[in-house]
Design a protein around this motif. Structure first.
Motif, PDB file in Angstrom:
ATOM      1  N   VAL A  11       0.875  -1.170   0.000  1.00  0.00           N
ATOM      2  CA  VAL A  11       0.000   0.000   0.000  1.00  0.00           C
ATOM      3  C   VAL A  11       0.913   1.221   0.000  1.00  0.00           C
ATOM      4  O   VAL A  11       1.755   1.366   0.882  1.00  0.00           O
ATOM      5  CB  VAL A  11      -0.909   0.026   1.242  1.00  0.00           C
ATOM      6  CG1 VAL A  11      -1.841   1.206   1.175  1.00  0.00           C
ATOM      7  CG2 VAL A  11      -1.696  -1.255   1.348  1.00  0.00           C
ATOM      8  N   GLU A  40      -8.101  -4.113  -2.718  1.00  0.00           N
ATOM      9  CA  GLU A  40      -6.988  -3.408  -3.339  1.00  0.00           C
ATOM     10  C   GLU A  40      -5.659  -4.114  -3.071  1.00  0.00           C
ATOM     11  O   GLU A  40      -4.787  -4.191  -3.925  1.00  0.00           O
ATOM     12  CB  GLU A  40      -6.951  -1.972  -2.800  1.00  0.00           C
ATOM     13  CG  GLU A  40      -5.939  -1.115  -3.507  1.00  0.00           C
ATOM     14  CD  GLU A  40      -6.077   0.342  -3.117  1.00  0.00           C
ATOM     15  OE1 GLU A  40      -7.212   0.751  -2.829  1.00  0.00           O
ATOM     16  OE2 GLU A  40      -5.061   1.042  -3.106  1.00  0.00           O
ATOM     17  N   LEU A  79      -7.195   5.622   2.092  1.00  0.00           N
ATOM     18  CA  LEU A  79      -8.054   4.525   2.524  1.00  0.00           C
ATOM     19  C   LEU A  79      -8.413   4.623   3.998  1.00  0.00           C
ATOM     20  O   LEU A  79      -9.128   3.777   4.516  1.00  0.00           O
ATOM     21  CB  LEU A  79      -7.357   3.186   2.262  1.00  0.00           C
ATOM     22  CG  LEU A  79      -7.240   2.751   0.801  1.00  0.00           C
ATOM     23  CD1 LEU A  79      -6.210   1.661   0.649  1.00  0.00           C
ATOM     24  CD2 LEU A  79      -8.584   2.283   0.278  1.00  0.00           C
ATOM     25  N   ARG A 107      -2.075   6.076  -0.863  1.00  0.00           N
ATOM     26  CA  ARG A 107      -3.260   5.229  -0.794  1.00  0.00           C
ATOM     27  C   ARG A 107      -3.617   4.915   0.656  1.00  0.00           C
ATOM     28  O   ARG A 107      -4.788   4.849   1.021  1.00  0.00           O
ATOM     29  CB  ARG A 107      -3.046   3.929  -1.580  1.00  0.00           C
ATOM     30  CG  ARG A 107      -3.136   4.075  -3.073  1.00  0.00           C
ATOM     31  CD  ARG A 107      -4.430   4.697  -3.536  1.00  0.00           C
ATOM     32  NE  ARG A 107      -5.614   3.853  -3.281  1.00  0.00           N
ATOM     33  CZ  ARG A 107      -6.853   4.293  -3.274  1.00  0.00           C
ATOM     34  NH1 ARG A 107      -7.101   5.580  -3.460  1.00  0.00           N
ATOM     35  NH2 ARG A 107      -7.854   3.480  -3.046  1.00  0.00           N
TER      36      ARG A 107
END
Lengths: 417, 359
Positions: A230, A391, A238, A234
């Motif tokens: 990640v 994701e 998130l 992001r």
């Protein structure tokens, strides 16, 4: 030609790697995950709604049952929110005890996470090693509150009672001979603080042990490096927090950024990962355990030197001591009112977030002036993390999906609430 | 030995004066009976060994993991395997609704039969072998390759997704490691000039060191050290043991091909796995560590040496299982094809060159 379609695999809720009752619907292209769709709600217990029908104090034990591996931290956020509404001060000793128990909880949580993460990746010995240490910390829980798991130790205004001066002892029985009992009781001769100090002396060596098993293990590295990456941007987008966010390289820790209790008086470092993959998060958690150990030692030191009250003297919030209640009319009335009607919290709204072992755990409480909350909203870190499963898992294999579930540090009680 | 046993029978039945008529009936089928007797003598201890290997595994891993392991059934939990066996025996064998019944029941048989059949050519001591065939090595390779059909068919016949994934993984994994294993065996074949296991062991008893009392330095493991390692690791992968247990992959696909099996059908797979473990450990001892040969000349050769070596390898199996995380499926493939196969190919050339130069 036959049409080639991806197929879906129902991963959980009855699955050894589902960490409770997560149901993950995986759309697979061979072994590769095309889409991971987490389904939650199988452990939904309507905690927020229940809180509306309970007095402010009666809600505390419900908080334990949210994230059932870091119980006291849940209580902590709730108590902070209620204290904000009430405007009461927690005595310094109470604050230190809370910080110490929070860090004990952090170690408990990370031990469980690293053990089960190891188990998910096949290193099954890890979980038994970490549970050996958890056992000692569970004894700490038991010593302060009487319960090993669902402590209900924190109260709005402080903690339920001071730390005990002696530890419960093992006794000889059919399964434990005299030598074993003696060895087990060796650290339990003094007060609880002595016991915790003994644990903190031993603990760094235990962490080294885990690291010997995993950190430089080639298979462990192959399985975790580059898995579930990640990026910092992001991670922020998130809504990550805690080790998931720090693993991605963002230095964000509520204990440093908006210190609550006495975190500004203790000395500790915040570990930050580099790559944002499972391995970085694993390293962050390992280091957080060492730092938690450091904080606990400082707290023990302070607590030894500074006796004092552990809960506020405001008897509209906390019950008076029992001796006084038996002798004084006013105290008796306070006691009666507190345990029948409960405290009244002035109208208002308050949010308190704490650095829970899993991330930011927040409680948003609204009071209409009654003896029950008008509304409680819980912000659980695991929810945002779980939402990112898709994701993180996309393009990886099934085996990596389990590694990713492990690294999220998922506890469904927390996610489903 | 055959004559000696016949003698005992003869003296027993002669007392009643029944030997002559009895032997007249038995003689035509005696070779069959004799073979059956030997099979039983091999299989019964083997199955007991399998049962107690599960006990050993639980105990050893228990102690590695700071717990005690089974200790309730019998002293030290020694009756635990028997209790487990009984439990599995009395359990219902469930058949999933959509399963292909015939294949569903064929699969466990196909898994266990080759695992047991492979033992036919394994020499336990000098001359102690059921079938002293000259193509023993090929026979074992053929038999261990057969075992995979059991897994593939189990995965397919269950008509369920998890077993199917397990079966696909199993086929890919076992086929790849079969190659590394086979190539490692080629080097053994080259240095010992034989495919017969007894001859392979005897060939390891010859050499400069063996003549000077230190036989263990003459064994195959020194000249073929990389092959020894490759063979053992491939053996771990071949038997689907940790860290190569993606076929079962407890935390990924739960139990792979065994998900839908219960009772004795499950027990068959279980027995096959452990029997294969012992087989690989035995073969490693025979091919690389001199089988029944004694490491030093002042101690006598015999079965006990083989047993000791096998025990050692089995302990390593358990130790590995308790220590390592699991590989991912594609990483296992990479290890097999990109490391082991090239390594064995190179070593075949090296061994061949050395043999040409030194002879």
């Amino acid at each position: 030609m036959a049409e080639i379609r991806n197929y879906t695999l129902n991963f959980g809720p009855q699955h050894p790697a589902a960490h409770g009752v997560l149901r993950l619907v995986l759309e697979l292209d061979g072994e590769v995950v095309v889409r991971a769709d987490p389904h939650i709600g199988l452990l939904h217990r309507a905690t927020e709604k229940l809180a509306e029908t309970k007095t402010w104090l009666q809600t505390v034990p419900y908080l334990d049952r949210l994230d059932y591996v870091s119980m006291m931290c849940n209580e902590h956020a709730y108590c902070l929110a209620v204290e904000k509404l009430l405007g009461v001060e927690v005595p310094l000793r109470g604050q230190y005890i809370r910080v110490m128990m929070d860090e004990v909880t952090r170690i408990l949580n990370h031990l469980l996470n690293i053990g089960t993460h190891g188990l998910d990746i096949g290193a099954m010995t890890m979980v038994l090693y970490t549970f050996r240490e958890r056992e000692d910390l569970m004894d700490v829980y038991e010593a302060v509150s009487g319960a090993r798991l669902h402590a209900a130790y924190y109260r709005p205004g402080g903690v339920y009672r001071d730390l005990p001066d002696q530890m419960p002892q093992y006794v000889e029985n059919k399964f434990k001979n005299a030598a074993t009992v003696k060895r087990l009781n060796a650290a339990r001769q003094g007060s609880l603080l002595d016991f915790i100090e003994d644990f903190t002396d031993r603990f760094p060596a235990y962490v080294d042990e885990y690291e010997t098993l995993l950190t430089d293990n080639r298979i462990w590295k192959q399985r975790t490096i580059g898995i579930g990456v990640v990026s910092p941007e992001r991670a922020l987008a998130l809504g990550f927090s805690g080790p998931m966010l720090r693993g991605s390289g963002i230095e964000w820790d509520l204990r440093k950024k908006q210190p609550y209790e006495v975190y500004d008086r203790v000395d500790f470092d915040v570990p930050v990962g580099v790559n944002g993959d499972c391995y970085s998060r694993y390293l962050v958690r390992i280091e957080e355990m060492r730092q938690a150990n450091r904080i606990i030692r400082q707290c023990i030191d302070w607590l030894r030197k500074n006796p004092g009250p552990v809960i506020t003297g405001n008897h509209k919030v906390a019950p008076p001591p029992r001796e006084k209640m038996k002798a004084g009319m006013e105290e008796l009335i306070h006691h009666f009112k507190l345990f029948t009607e409960g405290m009244h919290v002035p109208p208002g709204e308050a949010y308190a977030g704490i650095e829970h072992p899993k991330g930011e755990f927040g409680v948003y409480a609204i009071s209409d002036g009654g003896n029950k909350p008008y509304r409680i909203k819980l912000r659980s870190p695991g929810f945002a993390h779980l939402a990112a499963t898709d994701e993180m898992a996309k393009g990886h294999m099934i085996a990596d999906a389990t590694a990713i579930i492990g690294t999220i540090d998922l506890v469904l009680g927390d996610t489903d609430r | 030995m055959e004559a000696g046993i016949l003698q005992i029978f003869q003296s027993f039945w002669s007392r009643f004066g029944l030997w002559e008529p009895l032997w007249a009936i038995v003689e035509p089928v005696w070779p069959l009976i004799w073979a059956l007797l030997r099979i039983i003598v091999i299989l019964v201890p083997l199955l007991l060994g399998v049962a107690y290997l599960t006990w050993l595994e639980r105990k050893v891993i228990g102690y590695i993991q700071v717990r005690i392991g089974p200790n309730r059934v019998g002293p030290l939990g020694l009756l635990q395997p028997i209790a487990d066996g009984l439990k599995l025996f009395f359990k219902e064998v469930l058949v999933p609704g959509g399963a292909n019944k015939a294949l569903f029941f064929t699969a466990p048989v196909l898994a266990i039969a080759p695992a047991l059949a492979a033992w036919a050519v394994v020499p336990f001591f000098d001359g102690g072998v059921l079938a002293d065939v000259n193509a023993g090595l090929f026979y074992v390779l053929a038999m261990t390759s057969m075992g995979i059909y059991g897994i593939i068919i189990a995965g397919w016949a269950s008509n369920s997704k998890y077993p199917f994934l397990g079966a696909m993984r199993a086929s890919a994994q076992m086929v790849s490691y079969e190659i590394a294993m086979g190539l490692a065996l080629v080097t053994v074949l080259m240095v010992s000039n034989s495919l017969n296991f007894s001859d392979i062991v005897r060939a390891q008893g010859r050499g400069w060191f063996a003549e000077h009392g230190a036989g263990f330095l003459s064994w195959n493991w020194i000249p073929l050290l990389p092959m020894f390692v490759v063979y053992f690791i491939s053996g771990v992968a071949e038997t689907n043991r940790a860290p190569f247990d993606v076929v079962e992959g407890e935390s990924e696909i739960i139990a792979g091909h065994m998900v839908e099996y219960s009772g004795m059908a499950f027990a068959m797979f279980f027995l096959a796995e452990y029997s294969n473990m012992i087989l690989v450990a035995t073969l490693t001892s025979i091919l690389f560590l001199g089988g029944w040969l004694s490491p030093v000349s002042f101690l006598p050769d015999g079965f006990h040496w083989l047993a000791l070596k096998v025990f050692f390898f089995l302990l390593i199996y358990l130790w590995i299982r308790a220590t390592f995380p699991r590989y991912r499926y594609d990483q296992i493939m990479r290890l097999g094809w990109k490391v082991f196969v090239p390594l064995t190919l190179v070593w075949i050339v090296v061994v061949g060159t050395c043999m040409v130069i030194f002879n």
